[in-house]
Design a protein around this motif. Structure first.
Motif, mmCIF file in Angstrom:
data_model
loop_
_atom_site.group_PDB
_atom_site.id
_atom_site.type_symbol
_atom_site.label_atom_id
_atom_site.label_comp_id
_atom_site.label_asym_id
_atom_site.label_seq_id
_atom_site.Cartn_x
_atom_site.Cartn_y
_atom_site.Cartn_z
ATOM 1 N N ALA A 51 -1.766 66.868 15.131
ATOM 2 C CA ALA A 51 -1.732 66.327 16.488
ATOM 3 C C ALA A 51 -2.820 65.264 16.656
ATOM 4 N N PRO A 52 -2.569 64.261 17.483
ATOM 5 C CA PRO A 52 -3.588 63.220 17.721
ATOM 6 C C PRO A 52 -4.866 63.831 18.288
ATOM 7 N N ASP A 53 -6.008 63.315 17.834
ATOM 8 C CA ASP A 53 -7.286 63.897 18.242
ATOM 9 C C ASP A 53 -8.355 62.814 18.238
ATOM 10 N N TYR A 54 -9.360 63.000 19.118
ATOM 11 C CA TYR A 54 -10.534 62.123 19.111
ATOM 12 C C TYR A 54 -11.517 62.622 18.061
ATOM 13 N N ALA A 55 -12.514 61.793 17.821
ATOM 14 C CA ALA A 55 -13.580 62.167 16.893
ATOM 15 C C ALA A 55 -14.913 62.156 17.630
ATOM 16 N N GLY A 56 -15.763 63.116 17.318
ATOM 17 C CA GLY A 56 -17.088 63.144 17.912
ATOM 18 C C GLY A 56 -17.198 64.054 19.111
ATOM 19 N N ASP A 57 -18.381 63.968 19.769
ATOM 20 C CA ASP A 57 -18.699 64.833 20.909
ATOM 21 C C ASP A 57 -18.379 64.209 22.248
ATOM 22 N N GLY A 58 -17.685 63.076 22.257
ATOM 23 C CA GLY A 58 -17.286 62.462 23.504
ATOM 24 C C GLY A 58 -18.218 61.369 23.970
ATOM 25 N N THR A 59 -17.827 60.722 25.042
ATOM 26 C CA THR A 59 -18.623 59.652 25.639
ATOM 27 C C THR A 59 -19.654 60.233 26.604
ATOM 28 N N GLY A 60 -20.401 59.356 27.246
ATOM 29 C CA GLY A 60 -21.410 59.829 28.201
ATOM 30 C C GLY A 60 -20.829 60.195 29.551
ATOM 31 N N GLU A 61 -19.558 59.858 29.805
ATOM 32 C CA GLU A 61 -18.947 60.158 31.100
ATOM 33 C C GLU A 61 -18.535 61.619 31.166
ATOM 34 N N GLN A 62 -18.965 62.284 32.242
ATOM 35 C CA GLN A 62 -18.654 63.701 32.412
ATOM 36 C C GLN A 62 -17.517 63.882 33.414
ATOM 37 N N VAL A 63 -16.814 64.971 33.244
ATOM 38 C CA VAL A 63 -15.692 65.291 34.125
ATOM 39 C C VAL A 63 -15.630 66.805 34.277
ATOM 40 N N THR A 64 -15.273 67.258 35.481
ATOM 41 C CA THR A 64 -15.147 68.696 35.758
ATOM 42 C C THR A 64 -13.687 69.100 35.678
ATOM 43 N N VAL A 65 -13.399 70.106 34.897
ATOM 44 C CA VAL A 65 -12.030 70.602 34.712
ATOM 45 C C VAL A 65 -11.988 72.051 35.184
ATOM 46 N N VAL A 66 -11.031 72.349 36.044
ATOM 47 C CA VAL A 66 -10.867 73.700 36.573
ATOM 48 C C VAL A 66 -9.731 74.380 35.824
ATOM 49 N N ILE A 67 -10.026 75.495 35.205
ATOM 50 C CA ILE A 67 -9.029 76.272 34.477
ATOM 51 C C ILE A 67 -8.617 77.452 35.356
ATOM 52 N N PRO A 68 -7.362 77.521 35.761
ATOM 53 C CA PRO A 68 -6.931 78.609 36.650
ATOM 54 C C PRO A 68 -6.823 79.938 35.895
ATOM 55 N N LYS A 69 -6.723 80.986 36.651
ATOM 56 C CA LYS A 69 -6.575 82.307 36.050
ATOM 57 C C LYS A 69 -5.202 82.429 35.394
ATOM 58 N N GLY A 70 -5.183 83.116 34.289
ATOM 59 C CA GLY A 70 -3.933 83.320 33.566
ATOM 60 C C GLY A 70 -3.543 82.170 32.668
ATOM 61 N N ALA A 71 -4.357 81.127 32.626
ATOM 62 C CA ALA A 71 -4.027 79.980 31.778
ATOM 63 C C ALA A 71 -4.271 80.323 30.313
#
Length: 588
Positions: A264-284
């Motif tokens: 599957a397509p994938d990035y390399a490394g630990d990411g950029t400096g931009e942060q983002v908040t992701v909410v994972i719901p219950k049962g996911a």
């Protein structure tokens, strides 16, 4: 001399005579005609026909005898080179010129006119030969039976646009076109009929051309170039069709291989400096989490995250909640960060925790001024989705108490306090409906579901161990009995005093001092339950309130973290208290 013999003329045939070695360049054969008379021979003198000279001014005259019509057939004298002249007959009779000729009408008024002398302005070739006598019309031709015009003129059958061009004398005929020098293999030389442009239509045209003499030759002129153009177009179409088909099959085959067997397509490394908040719901589960991360731009594909999560031995321990991650991270790095406490932006409401502490925790997580969430709760509690059986007592201190259900919630900067509170209330409503609080209130001799929740909050606050919750719930219900001679309807719980004071102490004071506190939540002075819950109970406490243990206990005391002593009488309770004091001394 020919096989037909010598003609009646005095000169032998000239080699350039049109009938010398030519079977008739007109391409037509004479037709026999039947007499219209019932066997009686008719004799008509035919005047001499004169033919003008085309080239040298000579005229040729022929003395033609009369035509005889017999019952079995017609006899025609040979003229010159076996030429035959035919008199045209019609079914209804023909009218003859009325100048001294005979008229016969044996069966009806049928008239026959003698043909007048025909003049030909171009009647001979330059060789002195004589032209062929015109043939009679085809009986199937609707115009063949019409009489000739006056003056000997004949209708022009070649004047229409669709007619064949008139035949030309041999002297004016054009030479046959030279064969094409470019070699083009036909079907016989190994070329397929499709590329040669051949087909049923072309074969029909060839057959038609052969039957029409020179027209087929004219149609064939220039046909080589058209055939070549068709050959090139056919090859181009075949190349495009097969090339496009192979390209499409190859593309979809590659996509199928990548989806089934490729990475599957994938990035390399630990990411950029931009942060983002992701909410994972219950049962996911894995794929749902991967889709959330892909939508937020954290990972390149959900498939890469699923693979990385399956590879990590702790991958299945990712909990629902809010995570602070970086954009364009490799799937492996994303999984590792989500398993680390550093990424979690969650707020956990613990069992038995009061709302005051929850409000403070929300303010801290959102980064807002202290007291902001409390103000929202006090002013907008009615808009947060509480059930209709909540807030049934005017003395309730906080309508939301007991409805911020113990769980973990995604709370991060940028969110609003009202939205966080609403999510907690909604979860509480769902849980309480699932546990059946409203239906079991009457079975427990309680007024409404809110009192069930209040009992559960007392069990959660007073019980020291979850193993004792059902016995603690029985103590509550026994003390609430009107005929109770041990406490006389008083609960005497220190937890209610701590709640009204906003404290959490073991030493709340002497009983005499506590009975002096005038507050609806003071169970040392007010009989019965407090107006509302004093904390947010969990599932175990609620189930204990709904299903209390059977017994006559009115008292209990916890002498250690895992041991609670229950008593039915006050005397027994005093002995248990002595044990508690001894444990406190030993613990120091």
């Amino acid at each position: 001399m020919t096989e037909y013999g010598r003609g009646p003329g005095s000169e032998p045939w000239h080699p350039e005579d049109p009938l010398y070695g030519d079977g008739g360049w007109g391409g037509q054969e004479p037709h026999a005609a039947q007499s219209a008379y019932g066997g009686q021979p008719q004799h008509y003198p035919q005047p001499q026909q004169q033919y003008g000279d085309w080239g040298d001014g000579q005229q040729g005259g022929y003395d033609q005898g009369g035509q005889q019509y017999a019952d079995q057939g017609q006899q025609y004298p040979q003229q010159n080179a076996a030429q035959q002249q035919y008199q045209q007959h019609a079914a209804q009779g023909q009218q003859h010129d009325p100048q001294g000729h005979q008229q016969h009408n044996p069966q009806g008024q049928q008239q026959y006119a003698d043909q007048t002398q025909q003049q030909y302005g171009n009647g001979g070739w330059d060789t002195g030969a004589h032209p062929q006598v015109p043939y009679a019309g085809d009986p199937a031709d609707p115009y063949g039976g019409q009489p000739a015009a006056y003056g000997g003129e004949q209708p022009d059958f070649y004047g229409t646009p669709d007619a064949y061009p008139p035949p030309e004398p041999p002297g004016r005929r054009r030479a046959e076109p030279e064969p094409e020098t470019d070699w083009d293999p036909g079907p016989d030389e190994g070329e397929h009929a499709f590329f040669a442009g051949g087909g049923d239509d072309d074969e029909d045209l060839d057959d038609d051309s052969k039957g029409r003499g020179g027209r087929g030759d004219r149609r064939g002129r220039g046909g080589g170039k058209a055939k070549k153009r068709r050959n090139g177009c056919a090859c181009l179409v075949v190349v495009l069709v097969f090339g496009g088909g192979l390209g499409g099959v190859g593309y979809y085959g590659w996509q199928f291989y990548q989806n089934r067997f490729g990475a599957a397509p994938d990035y390399a490394g630990d990411g950029t400096g931009e942060q983002v908040t992701v909410v994972i719901p219950k049962g996911a589960f894995g794929s749902v989490i991967g889709q959330k991360l892909e939508e937020a731009g954290v990972v390149k594909s959900a498939g890469a995250f699923v693979s990385a999560q399956a590879t990590n031995p702790d991958g299945d321990k990712i909990q629902p909640g809010a995570y602070t991650l970086k954009k364009e991270m490799s799937a492996k790095s994303a999984v590792e960060l989500m398993l680390s406490p550093k990424s979690k932006n969650n707020l956990t409401v613990y069992e038995g925790q009061r709302n005051a502490r929850v409000y403070t925790a929300i303010d801290t997580r959102l980064g807002v001024k202290k007291g902001t969430t409390k103000d929202v709760a006090e002013k907008e509690w009615s808009t947060l989705g509480l059930p209709d059986w909540a807030n049934t007592d005017k003395d309730i201190k906080d309508p939301l108490e007991g409805f911020l259900y113990p769980s973990t919630y995604p709370v991060s900067k940028g969110m609003k306090p009202k939205d966080v509170l609403k999510e907690m209330v909604n979860l509480a409503k769902d849980k309480y409906a699932e546990l059946g609080i409203q239906a079991k209130a009457k079975d427990l001799n309680l007024k409404n579901p809110l009192q069930v929740l209040t009992v559960a909050s007392l069990v959660q606050s007073e019980g020291n161990s979850k193993n004792d919750f059902e016995k603690v719930a029985r103590v509550v219900y026994n003390r609430l009995k009107p005929d109770n001679t041990e406490t006389y309807g008083l609960l005497d719980f220190d937890s209610t005093v701590n709640y009204l004071r906003g404290e959490s102490k073991l030493a709340t004071g002497s009983v005499n001092d506590l009975r002096k506190i005038n507050d609806p939540y003071n169970t040392y002075k007010i009989k019965g339950l407090p107006p509302g819950p004093i904390s947010n109970p969990g599932d175990v406490a609620i189930n204990a309130a709904l299903n209390p243990a059977k017994g006559n206990w009115y008292y209990f005391v916890s002498i250690s973290a895992d041991k609670t002593l229950f008593a039915e009488t006050n005397e027994e309770q005093n002995r248990n208290r002595e044990k508690y004091l001894e444990e406190q001394k030993n613990g120091q």
